[in-house]
Design an enzyme around this catalytic site. Structure first.
Site, PDB file in Angstrom:
ATOM      1  N   SER A  99       0.867  -1.186   0.000  1.00 13.66           N
ATOM      2  CA  SER A  99       0.000   0.000   0.000  1.00 13.66           C
ATOM      3  C   SER A  99       0.893   1.223   0.000  1.00 13.66           C
ATOM      4  O   SER A  99       2.050   1.152   0.443  1.00 13.66           O
ATOM      5  CB  SER A  99      -0.854  -0.006   1.269  1.00 13.66           C
ATOM      6  OG  SER A  99      -1.381   1.277   1.532  1.00 13.66           O
ATOM      7  N   TYR A 113      -2.518  -1.071  10.116  1.00 18.31           N
ATOM      8  CA  TYR A 113      -2.543  -1.307   8.667  1.00 18.31           C
ATOM      9  C   TYR A 113      -1.198  -0.946   8.038  1.00 18.31           C
ATOM     10  O   TYR A 113      -0.594  -1.751   7.315  1.00 18.31           O
ATOM     11  CB  TYR A 113      -3.678  -0.502   8.023  1.00 18.31           C
ATOM     12  CG  TYR A 113      -3.812  -0.731   6.532  1.00 18.31           C
ATOM     13  CD1 TYR A 113      -4.373  -1.904   6.042  1.00 18.31           C
ATOM     14  CD2 TYR A 113      -3.382   0.228   5.617  1.00 18.31           C
ATOM     15  CE1 TYR A 113      -4.495  -2.123   4.673  1.00 18.31           C
ATOM     16  CE2 TYR A 113      -3.502   0.023   4.254  1.00 18.31           C
ATOM     17  CZ  TYR A 113      -4.063  -1.157   3.786  1.00 18.31           C
ATOM     18  OH  TYR A 113      -4.181  -1.367   2.432  1.00 18.31           O
TER      19      TYR A 113
END
Ligand SMILES: NC(=O)c1ccc[n+]([C@@H]2O[C@H](COP(=O)([O-])OP(=O)(O)OC[C@H]3O[C@@H](n4cnc5c(N)ncnc54)[C@H](O)[C@@H]3O)[C@@H](O)[C@H]2O)c1
Length: 259
Positions: A147, A160
């Site tokens: 990401s 995350y």
């Protein structure tokens, strides 16, 4: 002058985790449209079967087998099912992931462990399960979906972003090892910025929320990505066009990260 190699996955066999929907489904489409064949694995059985069926209806060779990436025995079964059907595995896309939003004060240990088990250890289990098959086949390409949060964090990306940064560094260590040992296996990570999938938006109804609009406005290209734009990059990294690329991080984010 030699001709530039264009992405071509003719006959290549891909196993794609979290391929039932979103970015994973787009990876399956991109790989199939480049001539590859896809084994989609996911927790979502009905959705995964439907995606594979849509691919077959378009003339591609795609199938679904259920897998929870937290399940080591399940990994062995999914790899065996893929080899039984297609004979080999050339491409692994570790895409399955979840997101948890919480600050360092609010995040529970249980929630942190749960996301680690999927985002980081799911990709770890996948690589360990597939590498022997790729080695036996003379090589392969692994693409781990990280990401842009490996570079760009906020107060609520505690778990995350940590899992995705770990995926990126695990990718590099694997890439170095698999290059130095002459396996012919390349490993790279893809770092999407905001894409309008169910993970980010939940439903289309959220697309017009002020915070989603603000996220869009922060992107230099002025829009979120389309899932196909991640699929195309994954297909490129999986192909021989990327034959000298390993241990790389490729950002697909409309310019958000350097901004
Ligand atoms: N959408 C974005 O903006 C964005 C941005 C950066 C990175 N990513 C990453 O891209 C990947 C795909 O995200 P998406 O946006 O398509 O999300 P999504 O929620 O639409 O799809 C994720 C898929 O993973 C599957 N999955 C979740 N846990 C699983 C498990 N334990 N075993 C097997 N499958 C499981 C889900 O069922 C789902 O089909 C994720 O790793 C995510 O972190 C997404």
């Amino acid at each position: 002058m030699r001709r530039t190699k264009s992405p071509d996955l003719n006959g290549r066999i891909a196993l794609i985790t979290g391929g039932a929907r979103g970015l994973g489904a787009a990876c399956a489409w991109a790989i199939c449209e480049a001539g590859g064949k896809a084994m989609i694995v996911d927790l979502l059985t009905d959705r995964g079967e439907a995606t594979a069926e849509e691919l077959r209806a378009a003339g591609h060779d795609a199938h679904f087998t259920p897998l929870d990436v937290r399940d080591e025995a399940g990994w062995a079964a999914a790899v065996a099912a893929t080899v039984d059907r297609f004979g080999r595995i050339d491409i692994l896309v570790n895409n399955a992931g979840i997101a948890t939003a919480a600050t360092i004060e609010d995040l529970t240990l249980a929630d942190f462990q749960a996301i680690l088990d999927i985002n980081l250890l799911g990709a770890f289990r996948g690589m360990q399960a597939v590498i022997p098959v790729m080695k036996a086949g003379g090589g392969g390409a692994i693409v781990n979906i990280a990401s842009n949060s490996t570079q760009r964090v906020s107060a609520i990306t505690t778990s995350y972003a940590a899992t995705k940064a770990a995926v990126a560094n695990m990718t590099k260590s694997a890439a170095i090892h698999l290059a130095q040992t002459g396996t012919g296996i390349r490993v790279n990570s893809v770092h999407p910025g905001p894409h309008a999938t169910e993970m980010l938006l939940g439903s289309d109804a959220k697309a017009d929320l002020p915070q989603v609009q603000a996220l869009r406005d922060a992107i230099p290209m002025g829009r979120m990505g389309n899932a196909e734009e991640v699929g195309a990059i994954v297909a490129f990294l999986a192909s021989d066009a990327a034959s000298y690329v390993t241990g790389a991080e490729l950002f697909v984010d409309g310019g958000l990260t350097p901004h």
